[in-house]
Motif scaffolding. Structure first.
Motif, mmCIF file in Angstrom:
data_model
loop_
_atom_site.group_PDB
_atom_site.id
_atom_site.type_symbol
_atom_site.label_atom_id
_atom_site.label_comp_id
_atom_site.label_asym_id
_atom_site.label_seq_id
_atom_site.Cartn_x
_atom_site.Cartn_y
_atom_site.Cartn_z
ATOM 1 N N SER A 52 -12.636 -20.886 -33.830
ATOM 2 C CA SER A 52 -11.365 -21.409 -33.341
ATOM 3 C C SER A 52 -10.349 -20.293 -33.129
ATOM 4 N N LEU A 53 -10.345 -19.328 -34.051
ATOM 5 C CA LEU A 53 -9.420 -18.200 -33.950
ATOM 6 C C LEU A 53 -9.687 -17.365 -32.703
ATOM 7 N N LYS A 54 -10.957 -17.110 -32.434
ATOM 8 C CA LYS A 54 -11.311 -16.309 -31.257
ATOM 9 C C LYS A 54 -10.807 -16.975 -29.975
ATOM 10 N N GLU A 55 -10.975 -18.291 -29.889
ATOM 11 C CA GLU A 55 -10.515 -19.015 -28.709
ATOM 12 C C GLU A 55 -8.990 -18.986 -28.615
ATOM 13 N N ARG A 56 -8.345 -19.096 -29.754
ATOM 14 C CA ARG A 56 -6.869 -19.040 -29.772
ATOM 15 C C ARG A 56 -6.368 -17.674 -29.338
ATOM 16 N N GLU A 57 -7.015 -16.622 -29.823
ATOM 17 C CA GLU A 57 -6.673 -15.264 -29.405
ATOM 18 C C GLU A 57 -6.853 -15.090 -27.903
ATOM 19 N N ALA A 58 -8.002 -15.528 -27.417
ATOM 20 C CA ALA A 58 -8.307 -15.385 -25.993
ATOM 21 C C ALA A 58 -7.271 -16.103 -25.142
ATOM 22 N N SER A 59 -6.823 -17.260 -25.605
ATOM 23 C CA SER A 59 -5.817 -18.028 -24.870
ATOM 24 C C SER A 59 -4.490 -17.268 -24.792
ATOM 25 N N ILE A 60 -4.116 -16.615 -25.903
ATOM 26 C CA ILE A 60 -2.872 -15.831 -25.921
ATOM 27 C C ILE A 60 -2.993 -14.631 -24.989
ATOM 28 N N ILE A 61 -4.142 -13.962 -25.047
ATOM 29 C CA ILE A 61 -4.346 -12.765 -24.229
ATOM 30 C C ILE A 61 -4.342 -13.097 -22.744
ATOM 31 N N ARG A 62 -4.870 -14.261 -22.411
ATOM 32 C CA ARG A 62 -4.888 -14.668 -20.995
ATOM 33 C C ARG A 62 -3.481 -14.790 -20.423
ATOM 34 N N GLN A 63 -2.524 -15.117 -21.267
ATOM 35 C CA GLN A 63 -1.136 -15.243 -20.807
ATOM 36 C C GLN A 63 -0.608 -13.930 -20.225
ATOM 37 N N ILE A 64 -1.045 -12.812 -20.810
ATOM 38 C CA ILE A 64 -0.486 -11.508 -20.433
ATOM 39 C C ILE A 64 -1.471 -10.666 -19.629
ATOM 40 N N SER A 65 -2.596 -11.267 -19.228
ATOM 41 C CA SER A 65 -3.630 -10.504 -18.530
ATOM 42 C C SER A 65 -3.412 -10.408 -17.028
ATOM 43 N N GLY A 66 -2.457 -11.160 -16.504
ATOM 44 C CA GLY A 66 -2.201 -11.102 -15.073
ATOM 45 C C GLY A 66 -1.454 -9.845 -14.679
ATOM 46 N N ASP A 67 -1.253 -9.669 -13.386
ATOM 47 C CA ASP A 67 -0.508 -8.515 -12.895
ATOM 48 C C ASP A 67 0.974 -8.666 -13.223
ATOM 49 N N ASN A 68 1.541 -7.619 -13.821
ATOM 50 C CA ASN A 68 2.976 -7.548 -14.098
ATOM 51 C C ASN A 68 3.527 -8.780 -14.808
ATOM 52 N N PRO A 69 3.043 -9.061 -16.023
ATOM 53 C CA PRO A 69 3.612 -10.180 -16.781
ATOM 54 C C PRO A 69 5.090 -9.927 -17.075
ATOM 55 N N THR A 70 5.879 -10.978 -17.077
ATOM 56 C CA THR A 70 7.308 -10.834 -17.315
ATOM 57 C C THR A 70 7.582 -10.593 -18.800
ATOM 58 N N ARG A 71 8.782 -10.159 -19.086
ATOM 59 C CA ARG A 71 9.172 -9.937 -20.474
ATOM 60 C C ARG A 71 9.095 -11.244 -21.270
ATOM 61 N N GLU A 72 9.500 -12.346 -20.648
ATOM 62 C CA GLU A 72 9.485 -13.635 -21.334
ATOM 63 C C GLU A 72 8.065 -14.032 -21.717
ATOM 64 N N ILE A 73 7.106 -13.786 -20.820
ATOM 65 C CA ILE A 73 5.704 -14.124 -21.100
ATOM 66 C C ILE A 73 5.168 -13.282 -22.251
ATOM 67 N N VAL A 74 5.482 -11.991 -22.242
ATOM 68 C CA VAL A 74 4.987 -11.103 -23.299
ATOM 69 C C VAL A 74 5.633 -11.456 -24.641
ATOM 70 N N GLU A 75 6.918 -11.746 -24.625
ATOM 71 C CA GLU A 75 7.590 -12.143 -25.869
ATOM 72 C C GLU A 75 7.004 -13.441 -26.420
ATOM 73 N N SER A 76 6.629 -14.356 -25.510
ATOM 74 C CA SER A 76 5.992 -15.603 -25.937
ATOM 75 C C SER A 76 4.639 -15.326 -26.578
ATOM 76 N N ALA A 77 3.890 -14.373 -26.016
ATOM 77 C CA ALA A 77 2.591 -14.003 -26.590
ATOM 78 C C ALA A 77 2.763 -13.384 -27.975
ATOM 79 N N VAL A 78 3.783 -12.542 -28.137
ATOM 80 C CA VAL A 78 4.068 -11.949 -29.452
ATOM 81 C C VAL A 78 4.359 -13.055 -30.462
#
Length: 255
Positions: A52-78
């Protein structure tokens, strides 16, 4: 003209081999056992929780894996990693990924100020403006290492452990090397108060390079080939011996 070979003892030859040959790094001293569970028992995470943890991690990482993620997206991932770590404080991988996400946040903040990533890339993490984030990054890398490192160097490690320790030691060594270069860049200038991570303040460039060399050595020991090479390049004894050898060769040529 005939040349004479230096008379080296067996011990001297072994020392020189270890100093200059990255392949002689004692990575063979680490026993990797594929049959072991991914994390040591001290991590206290069950097989079901781990999936479950691995899937949760992967989901968070996918948020910031796109081109030029915004500051808001990265802060949400943190924030998502903060919540994950609060629930599973002994899970090493989460600290590693949060450190990477925090580094991305530092870069985004600097881009918004300078609009020029090339000129700011080396020293960005070691300014007083980034000191809080830099401290968190080094704390996370240190915590990941602490949680994943076996109690004894002779203890076997899993594939997952070895891979994480290789990557995290290499990552921290790289940042320490950048910190040493940033420190050299301010020689002759008054250093900013509160500059860089708390644990590195007051350390000289040479000290930071030695710390980087140690991390590269450990990264190489756990299997990172790049770290093995960097450990040799940053090893203060290897550099000292290299200078001696160059001087001896220069005198030989002149003679």
């Amino acid at each position: 003209m005939a040349t004479t070979k230096p008379n080296l003892t067996t011990n001297d030859a072994a020392v020189l081999q270890a100093l200059f040959d990255a392949e002689s790094s004692p990575s063979s001293g680490v026993v990797i056992d594929p049959s072991l569970s991914p994390w040591p028992s001290s991590v206290s995470i069950s097989e079901q929780e781990l999936a479950s943890l691995k899937e949760r991690e992967a989901s968070i990482i996918r948020q910031i894996s796109g081109d030029n993620p915004t500051r808001e997206i990265v802060e949400s991932a943190v924030a998502d990693f903060d919540a994950l770590i609060e629930t599973y404080p002994t899970y090493p991988s989460a600290y590693t990924n949060r450190a990477q996400t925090l580094r991305l946040l530092v870069d985004i903040q600097e881009e918004s100020k300078t609009k020029n990533t090339d000129s700011a890339s080396d020293d960005t993490l070691f300014t007083s403006q980034s000191s809080s984030l830099a401290t968190r990054i080094f704390n996370d890398l240190g915590q990941a290492i602490s949680l994943a490192t076996p109690r004894s160097p002779a203890d076997p490690v899993s594939n997952t452990q070895a891979r994480l320790l290789a990557d995290v030691h290499t990552h921290r060594g790289y940042l320490l090397l950048k910190a040493a270069r940033a420190k050299k860049n301010i020689v002759g200038e008054k250093e900013e108060t509160g500059r860089g991570p708390e644990r590195l303040r007051g350390l000289a460039a040479d000290q930071l390079e030695e710390m980087a060399s140690q991390d590269f050595f450990l990264g190489g020991r756990y299997g990172n080939k790049v770290a093995q090479q960097l450990a040799v390049q940053t090893n203060p004894y290897a550099k000292m011996c290299g200078a001696i050898v160059k001087e001896a060769m220069r005198k030989e040529v002149e003679g």
